[in-house]
Design a protein around this motif. Structure first.
Motif, PDB file in Angstrom:
ATOM      1  N   ARG A 167      -0.140   7.362   2.708  1.00 38.37           N
ATOM      2  CA  ARG A 167      -1.524   7.321   3.209  1.00 38.37           C
ATOM      3  C   ARG A 167      -1.637   6.492   4.478  1.00 38.37           C
ATOM      4  O   ARG A 167      -2.693   5.990   4.825  1.00 38.37           O
ATOM      5  CB  ARG A 167      -2.449   6.782   2.120  1.00 38.37           C
ATOM      6  CG  ARG A 167      -2.546   7.705   0.902  1.00 38.37           C
ATOM      7  CD  ARG A 167      -3.270   7.050  -0.254  1.00 38.37           C
ATOM      8  NE  ARG A 167      -4.631   6.655   0.107  1.00 38.37           N
ATOM      9  CZ  ARG A 167      -5.436   5.935  -0.687  1.00 38.37           C
ATOM     10  NH1 ARG A 167      -4.989   5.554  -1.881  1.00 38.37           N
ATOM     11  NH2 ARG A 167      -6.650   5.618  -0.293  1.00 38.37           N
ATOM     12  N   GLU A 223      -8.817   1.699  -1.075  1.00 39.38           N
ATOM     13  CA  GLU A 223      -8.186   2.126  -2.326  1.00 39.38           C
ATOM     14  C   GLU A 223      -9.189   2.523  -3.392  1.00 39.38           C
ATOM     15  O   GLU A 223      -8.838   3.230  -4.339  1.00 39.38           O
ATOM     16  CB  GLU A 223      -7.274   1.005  -2.827  1.00 39.38           C
ATOM     17  CG  GLU A 223      -6.082   0.792  -1.898  1.00 39.38           C
ATOM     18  CD  GLU A 223      -5.193  -0.350  -2.336  1.00 39.38           C
ATOM     19  OE1 GLU A 223      -5.673  -1.207  -3.116  1.00 39.38           O
ATOM     20  OE2 GLU A 223      -4.045  -0.395  -1.875  1.00 39.38           O
ATOM     21  N   ASN A 224     -10.447   2.093  -3.237  1.00 38.16           N
ATOM     22  CA  ASN A 224     -11.467   2.436  -4.220  1.00 38.16           C
ATOM     23  C   ASN A 224     -12.514   3.406  -3.680  1.00 38.16           C
ATOM     24  O   ASN A 224     -13.591   3.539  -4.260  1.00 38.16           O
ATOM     25  CB  ASN A 224     -12.161   1.158  -4.713  1.00 38.16           C
ATOM     26  CG  ASN A 224     -11.213   0.263  -5.491  1.00 38.16           C
ATOM     27  OD1 ASN A 224     -10.595   0.692  -6.456  1.00 38.16           O
ATOM     28  ND2 ASN A 224     -11.067  -0.976  -5.056  1.00 38.16           N
ATOM     29  N   THR A 244      -8.610  -3.322   2.779  1.00 38.69           N
ATOM     30  CA  THR A 244      -7.617  -2.556   2.019  1.00 38.69           C
ATOM     31  C   THR A 244      -8.153  -2.119   0.663  1.00 38.69           C
ATOM     32  O   THR A 244      -8.005  -0.953   0.264  1.00 38.69           O
ATOM     33  CB  THR A 244      -6.337  -3.395   1.821  1.00 38.69           C
ATOM     34  OG1 THR A 244      -5.784  -3.719   3.098  1.00 38.69           O
ATOM     35  CG2 THR A 244      -5.308  -2.611   1.016  1.00 38.69           C
ATOM     36  N   GLU A 245      -8.791  -3.038  -0.064  1.00 42.91           N
ATOM     37  CA  GLU A 245      -9.267  -2.689  -1.413  1.00 42.91           C
ATOM     38  C   GLU A 245     -10.428  -1.701  -1.354  1.00 42.91           C
ATOM     39  O   GLU A 245     -10.611  -0.896  -2.297  1.00 42.91           O
ATOM     40  CB  GLU A 245      -9.668  -3.948  -2.185  1.00 42.91           C
ATOM     41  CG  GLU A 245     -10.981  -4.588  -1.762  1.00 42.91           C
ATOM     42  CD  GLU A 245     -10.917  -5.311  -0.439  1.00 42.91           C
ATOM     43  OE1 GLU A 245     -11.979  -5.649   0.100  1.00 42.91           O
ATOM     44  OE2 GLU A 245      -9.796  -5.537   0.076  1.00 42.91           O
ATOM     45  N   TYR A 274      -4.794   3.361   7.424  1.00 45.75           N
ATOM     46  CA  TYR A 274      -4.585   3.560   5.984  1.00 45.75           C
ATOM     47  C   TYR A 274      -5.873   4.125   5.418  1.00 45.75           C
ATOM     48  O   TYR A 274      -6.949   3.543   5.586  1.00 45.75           O
ATOM     49  CB  TYR A 274      -4.248   2.224   5.325  1.00 45.75           C
ATOM     50  CG  TYR A 274      -4.069   2.268   3.833  1.00 45.75           C
ATOM     51  CD1 TYR A 274      -3.138   3.118   3.248  1.00 45.75           C
ATOM     52  CD2 TYR A 274      -4.823   1.437   2.997  1.00 45.75           C
ATOM     53  CE1 TYR A 274      -2.969   3.148   1.872  1.00 45.75           C
ATOM     54  CE2 TYR A 274      -4.650   1.453   1.628  1.00 45.75           C
ATOM     55  CZ  TYR A 274      -3.721   2.308   1.070  1.00 45.75           C
ATOM     56  OH  TYR A 274      -3.559   2.338  -0.298  1.00 45.75           O
ATOM     57  N   ILE A 322       0.840  -1.189   0.000  1.00 51.38           N
ATOM     58  CA  ILE A 322       0.000   0.000   0.000  1.00 51.38           C
ATOM     59  C   ILE A 322       0.883   1.250   0.000  1.00 51.38           C
ATOM     60  O   ILE A 322       2.109   1.158   0.118  1.00 51.38           O
ATOM     61  CB  ILE A 322      -0.965   0.020   1.210  1.00 51.38           C
ATOM     62  CG1 ILE A 322      -0.195  -0.116   2.527  1.00 51.38           C
ATOM     63  CG2 ILE A 322      -1.996  -1.100   1.083  1.00 51.38           C
ATOM     64  CD1 ILE A 322      -1.072  -0.096   3.766  1.00 51.38           C
ATOM     65  N   ASP A 323       0.265   2.416  -0.118  1.00 49.64           N
ATOM     66  CA  ASP A 323       0.964   3.694  -0.246  1.00 49.64           C
ATOM     67  C   ASP A 323       1.388   4.217   1.127  1.00 49.64           C
ATOM     68  O   ASP A 323       0.545   4.501   1.977  1.00 49.64           O
ATOM     69  CB  ASP A 323       0.034   4.701  -0.928  1.00 49.64           C
ATOM     70  CG  ASP A 323       0.681   6.046  -1.168  1.00 49.64           C
ATOM     71  OD1 ASP A 323       1.864   6.232  -0.804  1.00 49.64           O
ATOM     72  OD2 ASP A 323      -0.004   6.936  -1.723  1.00 49.64           O
TER      73      ASP A 323
END
Length: 361
Positions: A80, A206-207, A202-203, A232, A76-77
């Protein structure tokens, strides 16, 4: 003159009082807190010892090495990610940053009680959605949401019930909330749940632009005593948390030890394997001695003591204490006849079952 007093909502908060063994010199089996029975990783211990030579220094205020270690481990980033003194601090910081008097914050009936504490500390109004047989009811949560709902807290898996909802249901919850509501996914026990329909979220982060994921090093990594959590989420949420957190909120030993723990996959697998072996064993044995055990995907079980006019739950707790065993009552969750029991080492689990068999027959 009126005495200085806090806002009324603070008066609704009861300080946390964990079970504590008497200081009588005995060795106690503590199954009341959800720590890792195997302890921390050897690599983490080495890092902690090395950090002891540097405790005269302030920790990295930007938490850069730890954030990047987390980012590499979870793909992950790093920009963030924010780290805090346990996931508990992050829950409070998010509530402080996004809610206040006149706002509503949504949570679920038997969700982690840290949510209510954080909500009340801000002066916001807690809105509680009912569950179904200890499982989050997504439709009930959506029904309780409104344009005043600033935050929705979801513990998945949940403490103290040990239950979870699948990724599809979490997506449905996010889609059903107002667009101005921040969905906070507390995934403290995610490391123990490897079912195909589960996701730590997590996904979804991210969306989406209104979802924050919270994780911890206290469970799988065995660092409960160091207090390290992380989040995150969208850059705007991370920036808000960074604006109000203490500049050095995660200590230097905590940062270095947590980063080292992430590199020990062998210890993680040993911890998971231990729990995968003893969670079903303890569940079966507790059922055998007469408790009702709710299905759990965590490192603990929720067990209901049978109704018996001659045997109250306090008698069970007292009997276990005489045998040197601590478990956690969960009265504050409206579960006055239940106990939360952590999965211990083999000898601890067997000692617990033997002690319960004595009193329950």
């Amino acid at each position: 003159m009126d005495l200085l007093s806090p806002r009324p909502s603070v008066g609704q908060i009861k300080p946390y009082r964990p079970a504590r063994p008497p200081r009588d010199g005995r060795r106690w089996i503590d199954l009341s807190l959800t720590h890792n029975p195997l302890g921390p990783s050897p690599l983490a211990l080495d890092a902690y010892c090395e950090a002891a030579t540097r405790i005269h220094c302030y920790p990295d205020w930007d938490q850069e090495p730890l954030r990047h270690a987390i980012a590499r481990r979870h793909s992950i980033d790093a920009d963030r990610i924010v780290c805090t003194a346990g996931s508990e601090e992050l829950i409070h910081l998010v509530a402080q940053a996004f809610a206040g008097p006149g706002d509503e914050v949504l949570c679920h009936e038997r969700g982690y009680r840290g949510f209510l504490k954080a909500i009340r500390a801000t002066g916001a109004t807690a809105v509680v959605a009912a569950e179904r047989d200890m499982v989050v009811d997504v439709e009930a949560m959506i029904d309780r949401a409104s344009e005043r709902t600033k935050i929705c807290f979801l513990a998945n898996p949940n403490n103290p019930t040990g239950t979870y909802i699948p990724a599809e249901a979490v997506q449905r919850l996010r889609a059903g909330l107002p667009s101005n509501t921040l969905l906070v996914l507390d995934s403290a026990y995610a490391d123990y749940c490897r079912l195909p329909d589960y996701s730590d979220g997590t996904e979804i982060v991210e969306n989406s632009d209104n979802v924050l994921l919270i994780r911890t090093f206290s469970k799988m990594h065995g660092l409960a005593g160091l207090r390290v959590g992380w989040g995150y989420g969208p850059a705007t949420v991370i920036e808000a948390v960074n604006a109000i957190r203490g500049a050095f909120n995660v200590s230097l030993p905590a940062q270095l030890t947590a980063a080292a723990a992430l590199s020990d996959a062998e210890h993680e697998e040993a911890t998971f394997a231990h729990n995968a072996q003893w969670l079903p064993w303890l569940s079966r044995e507790l059922e055998r001695v007469g408790l009702r055990v709710y299905p759990s995907v965590c490192n603990f079980v929720l067990a209901r003591v049978p109704t018996d006019p001659s045997l109250g739950i306090q008698a069970v707790i007292d009997h276990l204490a005489r045998r040197g065993i601590l478990v956690k009552p969960v009265t504050e969750y409206g579960l006055s006849d239940c106990l939360r029991i952590t999965i211990g080492r083999e000898e601890e689990n067997k000692a617990l079952v033997a002690a319960l068999a004595e009193i329950l027959g």
